[in-house]
Enzyme design. Structure first.
Site, PDB file in Angstrom:
ATOM      1  N   PHE A   1      12.003 -82.301   9.423  1.00  0.00           N
ATOM      2  CA  PHE A   1      12.300 -80.900   9.671  1.00  0.00           C
ATOM      3  C   PHE A   1      11.098 -80.251  10.335  1.00  0.00           C
ATOM      4  O   PHE A   1       9.990 -80.286   9.814  1.00  0.00           O
ATOM      5  CB  PHE A   1      12.664 -80.174   8.377  1.00  0.00           C
ATOM      6  CG  PHE A   1      13.506 -78.971   8.642  1.00  0.00           C
ATOM      7  CD1 PHE A   1      14.864 -79.094   8.871  1.00  0.00           C
ATOM      8  CD2 PHE A   1      12.927 -77.710   8.706  1.00  0.00           C
ATOM      9  CE1 PHE A   1      15.646 -77.973   9.153  1.00  0.00           C
ATOM     10  CE2 PHE A   1      13.701 -76.587   8.986  1.00  0.00           C
ATOM     11  CZ  PHE A   1      15.064 -76.726   9.211  1.00  0.00           C
TER      12      PHE A   1
ATOM     13  N   GLY B   1      16.754 -69.925  17.748  1.00  0.00           N
ATOM     14  CA  GLY B   1      15.759 -70.976  17.967  1.00  0.00           C
ATOM     15  C   GLY B   1      15.278 -71.147  19.401  1.00  0.00           C
ATOM     16  O   GLY B   1      14.219 -71.720  19.645  1.00  0.00           O
TER      17      GLY B   1
ATOM     18  N   ASP C   1      20.061 -81.380  16.387  1.00  0.00           N
ATOM     19  CA  ASP C   1      19.979 -82.226  15.196  1.00  0.00           C
ATOM     20  C   ASP C   1      21.229 -83.114  15.136  1.00  0.00           C
ATOM     21  O   ASP C   1      21.258 -84.186  15.720  1.00  0.00           O
ATOM     22  CB  ASP C   1      19.840 -81.298  13.981  1.00  0.00           C
ATOM     23  CG  ASP C   1      19.611 -82.042  12.688  1.00  0.00           C
ATOM     24  OD1 ASP C   1      19.069 -83.158  12.724  1.00  0.00           O
ATOM     25  OD2 ASP C   1      19.967 -81.506  11.623  1.00  0.00           O
TER      26      ASP C   1
ATOM     27  N   GLU D   1      18.388 -74.818  24.069  1.00  0.00           N
ATOM     28  CA  GLU D   1      18.321 -74.911  22.595  1.00  0.00           C
ATOM     29  C   GLU D   1      16.890 -75.187  22.136  1.00  0.00           C
ATOM     30  O   GLU D   1      16.111 -75.796  22.868  1.00  0.00           O
ATOM     31  CB  GLU D   1      19.177 -76.095  22.124  1.00  0.00           C
ATOM     32  CG  GLU D   1      20.410 -75.733  21.339  1.00  0.00           C
ATOM     33  CD  GLU D   1      20.173 -75.161  19.953  1.00  0.00           C
ATOM     34  OE1 GLU D   1      19.062 -74.698  19.647  1.00  0.00           O
ATOM     35  OE2 GLU D   1      21.136 -75.168  19.170  1.00  0.00           O
TER      36      GLU D   1
HETATM   37  P1  IMP Z   1      22.995 -79.222  14.875  1.00  0.00           P
HETATM   38  O1  IMP Z   1      24.213 -78.388  15.067  1.00  0.00           O
HETATM   39  O2  IMP Z   1      23.106 -80.128  13.660  1.00  0.00           O
HETATM   40  O3  IMP Z   1      22.537 -79.959  16.097  1.00  0.00           O
HETATM   41  O4  IMP Z   1      21.836 -78.258  14.433  1.00  0.00           O
HETATM   42  C1  IMP Z   1      21.226 -77.463  15.286  1.00  0.00           C
HETATM   43  C2  IMP Z   1      20.697 -76.269  14.549  1.00  0.00           C
HETATM   44  O5  IMP Z   1      20.212 -76.616  13.231  1.00  0.00           O
HETATM   45  C3  IMP Z   1      19.532 -75.725  15.279  1.00  0.00           C
HETATM   46  O6  IMP Z   1      19.924 -74.729  16.189  1.00  0.00           O
HETATM   47  C4  IMP Z   1      18.653 -75.193  14.160  1.00  0.00           C
HETATM   48  O7  IMP Z   1      19.024 -73.882  13.837  1.00  0.00           O
HETATM   49  C5  IMP Z   1      18.949 -76.076  12.976  1.00  0.00           C
HETATM   50  N1  IMP Z   1      17.984 -77.177  12.794  1.00  0.00           N
HETATM   51  C6  IMP Z   1      18.232 -78.490  12.806  1.00  0.00           C
HETATM   52  N2  IMP Z   1      17.123 -79.208  12.624  1.00  0.00           N
HETATM   53  C7  IMP Z   1      16.129 -78.330  12.500  1.00  0.00           C
HETATM   54  C8  IMP Z   1      14.705 -78.463  12.326  1.00  0.00           C
HETATM   55  O8  IMP Z   1      14.122 -79.554  12.231  1.00  0.00           O
HETATM   56  N3  IMP Z   1      14.010 -77.303  12.263  1.00  0.00           N
HETATM   57  C9  IMP Z   1      14.585 -76.079  12.366  1.00  0.00           C
HETATM   58  N4  IMP Z   1      15.894 -75.908  12.544  1.00  0.00           N
HETATM   59  C10 IMP Z   1      16.669 -77.020  12.616  1.00  0.00           C
END
Ligand code: IMP
Ligand code: MG
Length: 183
Positions: A159, A51, A110, A106
Protein backbone atom coordinates in the site's frame (compact mmCIF):
# COMPACT_ATOMS: atom_id res chain seq x y z
CA UNK A 1 12.11 21.78 -4.68
CA UNK A 2 11.37 21.26 -0.98
CA UNK A 3 13.01 17.88 -0.41
CA UNK A 4 12.34 16.22 2.96
CA UNK A 5 15.30 14.84 4.89
CA UNK A 6 15.54 11.09 5.44
CA UNK A 7 15.28 11.52 9.25
CA UNK A 8 11.98 13.42 8.86
CA UNK A 9 10.56 10.68 6.66
CA UNK A 10 11.72 7.89 9.02
CA UNK A 11 9.55 9.16 11.88
CA UNK A 12 6.39 8.37 9.92
CA UNK A 13 4.51 5.03 9.73
CA UNK A 14 5.77 4.55 6.20
CA UNK A 15 9.07 4.29 4.43
CA UNK A 16 10.33 6.06 1.36
CA UNK A 17 9.71 4.18 -1.88
CA UNK A 18 10.14 6.79 -4.64
CA UNK A 19 11.74 10.16 -4.00
CA UNK A 20 10.73 13.47 -5.53
CA UNK A 21 13.52 13.64 -8.10
CA UNK A 22 12.88 10.10 -9.34
CA UNK A 23 9.17 10.83 -9.74
CA UNK A 24 9.75 14.19 -11.46
CA UNK A 25 12.17 12.63 -13.97
CA UNK A 26 9.78 9.82 -14.82
CA UNK A 27 6.84 12.21 -15.33
CA UNK A 28 8.93 14.23 -17.79
CA UNK A 29 9.62 11.01 -19.74
CA UNK A 30 5.90 10.17 -19.80
CA UNK A 31 5.13 13.70 -20.97
CA UNK A 32 7.58 13.36 -23.84
CA UNK A 33 6.10 10.03 -24.86
CA UNK A 34 2.54 11.40 -24.76
CA UNK A 35 3.60 14.52 -26.66
CA UNK A 36 4.98 12.31 -29.45
CA UNK A 37 1.99 9.96 -29.49
CA UNK A 38 -0.64 12.73 -29.61
CA UNK A 39 1.21 15.15 -31.91
CA UNK A 40 -1.63 15.15 -34.45
CA UNK A 41 -4.66 14.79 -32.14
CA UNK A 42 -5.33 16.94 -29.07
CA UNK A 43 -5.89 14.67 -26.06
CA UNK A 44 -8.63 15.08 -23.46
CA UNK A 45 -7.11 14.23 -20.09
CA UNK A 46 -9.68 12.85 -17.65
CA UNK A 47 -8.30 12.74 -14.13
CA UNK A 48 -9.72 10.25 -11.64
CA UNK A 49 -10.14 12.18 -8.39
CA UNK A 50 -8.75 12.42 -5.87
CA UNK A 51 -5.64 10.33 -6.38
CA UNK A 52 -4.79 11.90 -9.76
CA UNK A 53 -4.38 15.49 -8.59
CA UNK A 54 -0.64 15.76 -8.05
CA UNK A 55 0.34 13.48 -10.93
CA UNK A 56 -2.09 15.16 -13.32
CA UNK A 57 -0.90 18.68 -12.51
CA UNK A 58 2.71 17.67 -13.13
CA UNK A 59 1.95 15.55 -16.19
CA UNK A 60 -0.19 18.12 -18.02
CA UNK A 61 2.61 20.69 -17.71
CA UNK A 62 5.10 18.44 -19.50
CA UNK A 63 2.78 17.57 -22.39
CA UNK A 64 3.77 20.06 -25.03
CA UNK A 65 0.49 20.08 -26.97
CA UNK A 66 -2.90 21.80 -26.88
CA UNK A 67 -5.10 19.67 -24.61
CA UNK A 68 -8.31 19.69 -22.58
CA UNK A 69 -8.78 18.45 -19.06
CA UNK A 70 -11.70 17.21 -17.04
CA UNK A 71 -12.17 15.17 -13.88
CA UNK A 72 -14.34 12.39 -12.55
CA UNK A 73 -14.67 11.29 -8.95
CA UNK A 74 -14.32 7.62 -8.18
CA UNK A 75 -14.09 5.84 -4.88
CA UNK A 76 -13.65 2.16 -4.22
CA UNK A 77 -11.57 2.32 -1.07
CA UNK A 78 -13.78 4.82 0.68
CA UNK A 79 -12.26 4.48 4.09
CA UNK A 80 -8.81 3.11 4.60
CA UNK A 81 -7.29 0.16 2.83
CA UNK A 82 -10.38 -2.09 2.75
CA UNK A 83 -12.09 -2.46 -0.57
CA UNK A 84 -15.77 -1.61 -0.83
CA UNK A 85 -18.13 -3.64 -2.98
CA UNK A 86 -19.23 -0.78 -5.24
CA UNK A 87 -17.43 1.82 -7.29
CA UNK A 88 -18.88 5.28 -6.98
CA UNK A 89 -18.56 7.57 -9.99
CA UNK A 90 -19.61 11.14 -9.84
CA UNK A 91 -20.16 11.62 -13.56
CA UNK A 92 -19.69 15.34 -13.79
CA UNK A 93 -17.70 15.44 -17.03
CA UNK A 94 -18.95 18.45 -18.97
CA UNK A 95 -16.59 18.11 -21.91
CA UNK A 96 -18.11 16.34 -24.95
CA UNK A 97 -16.36 12.99 -25.36
CA UNK A 98 -17.58 11.84 -28.77
CA UNK A 99 -14.65 11.40 -31.17
CA UNK A 100 -12.14 12.66 -28.60
CA UNK A 101 -8.81 11.01 -27.81
CA UNK A 102 -9.16 10.37 -24.13
CA UNK A 103 -6.30 9.82 -21.74
CA UNK A 104 -7.49 8.64 -18.33
CA UNK A 105 -5.09 9.84 -15.64
CA UNK A 106 -4.95 7.77 -12.42
CA UNK A 107 -2.77 7.84 -9.32
CA UNK A 108 -2.72 4.08 -8.82
CA UNK A 109 -4.20 1.04 -10.54
CA UNK A 110 -4.69 -1.84 -8.12
CA UNK A 111 -7.33 -4.45 -9.06
CA UNK A 112 -8.01 -2.45 -12.23
CA UNK A 113 -11.71 -2.25 -11.43
CA UNK A 114 -11.97 1.56 -11.24
CA UNK A 115 -10.27 2.14 -14.56
CA UNK A 116 -12.03 -0.79 -16.27
CA UNK A 117 -15.45 0.56 -15.16
CA UNK A 118 -14.54 4.06 -16.26
CA UNK A 119 -13.43 2.87 -19.69
CA UNK A 120 -16.75 1.02 -20.01
CA UNK A 121 -18.71 4.18 -19.07
CA UNK A 122 -16.74 6.46 -21.38
CA UNK A 123 -16.87 4.04 -24.31
CA UNK A 124 -20.67 4.39 -24.36
CA UNK A 125 -20.14 7.99 -25.45
CA UNK A 126 -18.10 6.94 -28.49
CA UNK A 127 -14.67 8.48 -27.98
CA UNK A 128 -12.19 7.90 -30.83
CA UNK A 129 -9.52 6.41 -28.53
CA UNK A 130 -9.17 5.71 -24.81
CA UNK A 131 -5.78 5.17 -23.16
CA UNK A 132 -4.66 5.09 -19.54
CA UNK A 133 -1.81 6.85 -17.75
CA UNK A 134 -1.14 5.88 -14.14
CA UNK A 135 1.62 7.03 -11.83
CA UNK A 136 1.68 3.68 -10.01
CA UNK A 137 0.69 0.29 -11.34
CA UNK A 138 0.31 -2.85 -9.22
CA UNK A 139 0.22 -5.56 -11.91
CA UNK A 140 0.25 -8.43 -9.39
CA UNK A 141 -3.10 -7.16 -8.01
CA UNK A 142 -4.93 -6.82 -11.34
CA UNK A 143 -8.20 -8.72 -11.45
CA UNK A 144 -9.70 -6.80 -14.37
CA UNK A 145 -8.05 -7.12 -17.78
CA UNK A 146 -6.49 -3.79 -18.67
CA UNK A 147 -4.09 -2.36 -21.19
CA UNK A 148 -2.24 0.49 -19.48
CA UNK A 149 -0.20 2.38 -22.03
CA UNK A 150 1.60 4.87 -19.77
CA UNK A 151 2.93 3.68 -16.42
CA UNK A 152 5.09 5.75 -14.11
CA UNK A 153 6.23 2.97 -11.81
CA UNK A 154 5.37 -0.64 -11.13
CA UNK A 155 5.20 -1.70 -7.48
CA UNK A 156 4.42 -4.99 -5.73
CA UNK A 157 1.48 -5.86 -3.56
CA UNK A 158 1.98 -3.06 -1.05
CA UNK A 159 0.00 0.00 0.00
CA UNK A 160 1.55 3.25 -1.17
CA UNK A 161 0.81 6.81 -0.10
CA UNK A 162 1.79 10.35 -1.01
CA UNK A 163 1.89 12.32 -4.25
CA UNK A 164 -1.92 12.40 -4.23
CA UNK A 165 -2.44 8.89 -2.84
CA UNK A 166 -4.05 8.45 0.56
CA UNK A 167 -4.48 6.06 3.40
CA UNK A 168 -7.90 6.93 4.92
CA UNK A 169 -7.66 10.38 3.26
CA UNK A 170 -4.30 11.18 4.84
CA UNK A 171 -0.85 11.70 3.31
CA UNK A 172 -2.02 12.98 -0.09
CA UNK A 173 0.20 16.03 0.29
CA UNK A 174 3.47 14.14 0.76
CA UNK A 175 5.77 15.17 -2.11
CA UNK A 176 7.14 11.60 -2.51
CA UNK A 177 5.74 8.06 -2.60
CA UNK A 178 5.96 6.04 0.59
CA UNK A 179 5.14 2.47 1.46
CA UNK A 180 2.91 1.90 4.51
CA UNK A 181 4.70 -0.17 7.15
CA UNK A 182 3.67 -1.44 10.58
CA UNK A 183 5.92 0.19 13.18
P1 IMP B 1 -8.74 -0.48 -8.23
O1 IMP B 1 -10.12 -0.13 -8.65
O2 IMP B 1 -8.69 -1.75 -7.39
O3 IMP B 1 -7.72 -0.49 -9.33
O4 IMP B 1 -8.29 0.60 -7.18
C1 IMP B 1 -7.94 1.81 -7.53
C2 IMP B 1 -8.21 2.75 -6.39
O5 IMP B 1 -7.94 2.14 -5.11
C3 IMP B 1 -7.29 3.91 -6.49
O6 IMP B 1 -7.88 4.96 -7.21
C4 IMP B 1 -7.04 4.26 -5.03
O7 IMP B 1 -8.04 5.13 -4.57
C5 IMP B 1 -7.16 2.96 -4.28
N1 IMP B 1 -5.87 2.30 -4.02
C6 IMP B 1 -5.47 1.09 -4.44
N2 IMP B 1 -4.23 0.81 -4.03
C7 IMP B 1 -3.82 1.87 -3.35
C8 IMP B 1 -2.57 2.21 -2.70
O8 IMP B 1 -1.59 1.45 -2.66
N3 IMP B 1 -2.53 3.43 -2.11
C9 IMP B 1 -3.56 4.30 -2.12
N4 IMP B 1 -4.72 4.04 -2.73
C10 IMP B 1 -4.86 2.84 -3.34
MG1 MG C 1 -8.04 6.29 -1.65
Amino acid sequence: MNVLKKEQINRQPFELLLDQKTIAKRIVELGEEITRDYADRAPLLIGVLKGCVVFMSDLMRVINLPLDIDFISAASYRNGTKQDKEIYFDSSINTPIKNRNILIVEGVVDSGRTVASLIEELTKQKPRTVEVATLIDKPASHRWKLDIKYKGFTVGNEFVIGFGLDNAQKYRNLPFIGRVVEK
